[in-house]
Design an enzyme around this catalytic site. Sequence first.
Site, PDB file in Angstrom:
ATOM      1  N   SER A   2       0.750  -1.318  -0.033  1.00  0.00           N
ATOM      2  CA  SER A   2      -0.024   0.036   0.029  1.00  0.00           C
ATOM      3  C   SER A   2       0.967   1.204  -0.018  1.00  0.00           C
ATOM      4  CB  SER A   2      -0.856   0.097   1.270  1.00  0.00           C
ATOM      5  OG  SER A   2      -1.786  -0.886   1.269  1.00  0.00           O
ATOM      6  N   ASP A  54      -7.250  -7.983   4.749  1.00  0.00           N
ATOM      7  CA  ASP A  54      -6.341  -8.823   3.881  1.00  0.00           C
ATOM      8  C   ASP A  54      -5.841 -10.127   4.809  1.00  0.00           C
ATOM      9  OD1 ASP A  54      -6.583  -7.091   1.675  1.00  0.00           O
ATOM     10  OD2 ASP A  54      -4.869  -6.239   2.046  1.00  0.00           O
TER      11      ASP A  54
HETATM   12  C1  S3P Z   1      -5.712  -1.391   0.059  1.00  0.00           C
HETATM   13  C2  S3P Z   1      -6.911  -1.413   0.564  1.00  0.00           C
HETATM   14  C3  S3P Z   1      -7.610  -2.673   0.855  1.00  0.00           C
HETATM   15  C4  S3P Z   1      -6.790  -3.747   0.727  1.00  0.00           C
HETATM   16  C5  S3P Z   1      -5.840  -3.865  -0.524  1.00  0.00           C
HETATM   17  C6  S3P Z   1      -4.802  -2.544  -0.394  1.00  0.00           C
HETATM   18  C7  S3P Z   1      -4.970   0.050  -0.286  1.00  0.00           C
HETATM   19  O1  S3P Z   1      -8.729  -2.578   0.047  1.00  0.00           O
HETATM   20  O2  S3P Z   1      -7.515  -4.915   0.656  1.00  0.00           O
HETATM   21  O3  S3P Z   1      -5.121  -5.091  -0.421  1.00  0.00           O
HETATM   22  O4  S3P Z   1      -3.687   0.034  -0.472  1.00  0.00           O
HETATM   23  O5  S3P Z   1      -5.728   0.956   0.032  1.00  0.00           O
HETATM   24  P1  S3P Z   1     -10.013  -1.832   0.275  1.00  0.00           P
HETATM   25  O6  S3P Z   1      -9.682  -0.536   0.350  1.00  0.00           O
HETATM   26  O7  S3P Z   1     -10.877  -1.837  -1.126  1.00  0.00           O
HETATM   27  O8  S3P Z   1     -10.871  -2.485   1.382  1.00  0.00           O
END
Ligand code: S3P
Length: 423
Positions: A22, A312
């Site tokens: 992220s 996750d």
């Molecule tokens: C992420 C947010 C999450 C996560 C994804 C990465 C991000 O998704 O599941 O692996 O980097 O902002 P959501 O925001 O759709 O829940």
Amino acid sequence: MEKKLIYNKNLNGKTTVLGDKSISHRAIILGALAEGVTTIKGFLKGEDCISTIKCFKDLGINITEKDDIIEVYGNGLYGFKKPKEALYVGNSGTTIRLISGILSAQNFSCTITGDSSIVKRPMKRIIEPLSLMGANINSNECFAPLHIQGTSLNGVEYNMPIASAQVKSSILLASLYASSKTVVTEKFKSRNHSEIMLKYFGADININGNIIESKPISKLSSQNIEICGDISSACFIIVGALITKNSHIVIENVGINPTRTGFLEVLLKMGANIKFLNVRYINGEKVCDIEVKSSYLKAYNISGEIIPRMIDEIPLFALVASLADGTSIVKDASELKFKESNRIKTISTELNKIGANIIETDDGMIIEGNKNFIANKCESYNDHRIAMCIAVASLICKEPIILNNYNCIKISFPTFFDILENL
Ligand code: S3P
């Protein structure tokens, strides 16, 4: 392609995991929006983050790599060129959703699309708030490809109907360009890396509990970013050590931002022997070394505010709950259906193939504990996190699990098997 997984092994020693996925996406994005050269140390060279680099290169941004440091030559908020072809985000939901907030405000039109999984993932969740800000987005009935005609945007007051950091971040990126203030309110807090990094780059952003206020700005300033190890990657290794006998590991330099530590908090409640050593801050992100020893685990129920903080890691929760003493219940997790695969279905199906007893519910799972895993042939559904869960389960099998389509692990954790081997 099939792989015979490592089996009947415990884990011992010190290791590090690769950079946070992220944060890596956001470092490229904010570096591209800033004025000047942003340097990034510890960038995750997984396929998803490489897709983000590729998209910004296609938008005319110079991005180079020297001695493992990425340099992003940002041209400012409007310093992009109309891409020659459709932008391609591969498998990366973060890339398509975050970049849409920026493209909505440019003075050109473009198309964004991705692989066969991306075109099945819901985009209404960003189209709706961005349209309220004045964005002009056409789609395939709210699925990619997205055709975005850049235009001027207004601020919005938006109550998030779902907990999603991707949606929140898309709105916050668009808010930089708006003619008035934007206020985003979350019911439950999702990961806040965008807020932390936007502030670091000089955005006018204020956070009060679950309310985020962002005022339009004229520029962001380039920064030197150091990215910590990805807690979501570390969790696979942590569970490997917890469920195998006589394991003792330390994973150095892992991010423990509280919006990401839900699973670790749950593991501690289940009785896990986990210690946080050497706690420190890097670029506003909390970081530490994590020590883990084999543990006896008890069942635990999860629901509500903790779900987005461990979203996750819920497939891994299903794995540990299958081995723990008692029955565990997961509620409020219907968002799992919209990930790289429908993770309620895929993790239940695959763990049940190796001896678990997991019942799918509409918004989660009922997981019977005290199971033994028995090797079988498993499928990843091209979902990196499902593939790694199966690989961790194989550590306690007497025979190797055969995993089909294991290559997707490269999306987020290309060194995963090397680390398991080394430990
Ligand atoms: C992420 C947010 C999450 C996560 C994804 C990465 C991000 O998704 O599941 O692996 O980097 O902002 P959501 O925001 O759709 O829940």
